[in-house]
Design an enzyme around this catalytic site. Sequence first.
Site, PDB file in Angstrom:
ATOM      1  N   GLY A   1       0.839  -1.202   0.000  1.00  0.00           N
ATOM      2  CA  GLY A   1       0.000   0.000   0.000  1.00  0.00           C
ATOM      3  C   GLY A   1       0.870   1.246   0.000  1.00  0.00           C
TER       4      GLY A   1
ATOM      5  N   GLU B   1     -17.112   3.072 -22.107  1.00  0.00           N
ATOM      6  CA  GLU B   1     -16.558   1.877 -21.461  1.00  0.00           C
ATOM      7  C   GLU B   1     -17.622   1.166 -20.612  1.00  0.00           C
ATOM      8  OE1 GLU B   1     -14.254  -0.034 -21.781  1.00  0.00           O
ATOM      9  OE2 GLU B   1     -13.918  -1.055 -19.873  1.00  0.00           O
TER      10      GLU B   1
END
Length: 613
Positions: free
Chosen positions: A101, A486
């Site tokens: 992360g 999309e």
Amino acid sequence: MCGIVGYIGPRDATPIILNGLKRLEYRGYDSAGVAVLQDGRIEVRRDAGKLQNLADLVNREPINGAPGIGHTRWATHGAPSARNAHPHLGTTGEVVVVHNGIVENYLDIKDELSAEGIEFKSDTDTETIVHLVERHQSTGLDLTEAARKTFQQIQGAHGIVLISAHEPDKMVCARIGNAGGVVIGLGDGENFIASDIPAILEHTRRVIFLESHQMAIITKDKVVVQTLDGKALQPEIHTVSWDPVAAEKGEFRHFMQKEIHEQVRALTDTLAGRIDFENGRIRLPELNLTPELAKRIQKIYITACGTAAYAGMVGKYLIEKIARVPVEVVIGSEFRYSDPIVDENTVVLAISQSGETADTLAAMEEGRRKGAVIWSIVNAIGSQGMRVADGYISMQTGPEIGVASTKAFTAPLVNQYMLAVLLADMRGVIDEKTRKQLVADLRLVPDLASQALNTEPEVEKIAMSLKDIRDCLYLGRGINMPIAYEGALKLKEISYIHAEGYPAGEMKHGPIALIDENMPVICLAPKDPWHEKMISQIQQAKARGGTVVAIATEGDELVNGMADHIIRVPQCPWMLSPIVTVIPLQMLAYHIAALRGLDVDQPRNLAKSVTVE
Ligand code: G6P
């Protein structure tokens, strides 16, 4: 950011960790490390490059013991080197951490800790975690409570594992947001932790998946799962299949669903090694971009097919806005037939997940024939699209298996943003403050994706109400116009529902005739520069009786009462908004198709990579 393995039990952790990391090798990494508790002390071995380098180091300087944790790293903060590789020790040498992360507030934490006299031994954001834990321990807290306080302090999405020499009987881990998984493997008198199941599959099939904002305290005989604020939880134990392909799906029903959820990690990985947050600069060495080339580029053609082409359309907005270079997007299958105006000051930038799509490769070839500079943004390492280019950006997202592309859509959005900033910097068309802000904003990307994934329960409800529709219209403007395309493509590909994406301003020139109570309209209306225009489109659609689903920013009151359903996405800089708007649409298509009982991963008539014209 990459692979994590942990072990607690009677066996020596080192070989278990090294084998586990080996199984995660395909995800890519640039350095690796392992730490074990040996005779009451934490011993760490780390090296840059391949796992073999680490294995050789461990052979030369053996470490044995348990518990132990290991990590393969793809650099985000600080170069790939032994000193930046995980695990990271604190000042006392008694606590050690591995982490996936980005600690978004690491600069503030680092300043604060440095002012207290703490010396940092690496350039990573991760090191702040272990120093915070030590600081809390110095007030008398045990590892669990010190870790809990730390998890509450750091911003962003994370998977974290800690061990401490003072408390040799436990490992503490957490999952915050969706920065990849944290899987706990249950053994007999021993337990395991991994970022991904394949790492521990040879030892156990019984696993617990930590959810976001959960932590676990793991001893060799027991696993205690809690919320970050200390509430005890009864986790579900899953039995995973031995079949490595099925195991790879983990907690998900389909690869597409897994890949949608993987985007937090994929986006972190796509940033990896490319950003100098401290100086606000971008590095894309494989692109082979020089200041001389940057200055002479007069035009960029982006060429791609399917989902990749829509990613390119977002790129046009980014590159034109940030780098002020004209961009034209031409569909791969059209490029060579459109007699494009190309010379040595033109770049042809191909985008492709597979790097093998015949039409995209043909467009690259046409660009080459006409003397253009050829670049590509490609996911599959070593593919033709990568090999034939003069320079490339690797998406670094790992294999994509679901035919309908998801993480290979969001990664190139970030890649083009980075390209735009680098181009702008080299062309001298951006001031330092703007450049630094644009780069700093990239730190938000993983957490934004994580928050967008949190819309899933709402999206599932909407999917339930839309699952039997026959047609659907998607509307967007500006940088979110390609997201309408999309979103519609995702729905038609996997649910076989007729769906059309449209620039919202064009609605009045045709599609408005279609709108009635049988035509749901999905409106992309986040807080971007086109927001108010979108609000008026929503009103028009509503006035014609359409069922309106709005994708809107948290706290935006304007849409209230106008739409039948609202999916709330996090606030963010508008240039990053396509990331948060497309993720709910991917999930919407997924859940509608899954509810219709369709083969989501292999929809009829479609192929993952289309290698014929
Ligand atoms: C196929 C896939 C799509 C993909 C397109 C381009 O049509 O089904 O999901 O977007 O090819 O593929 P590429 O590998 O070049 O990104």
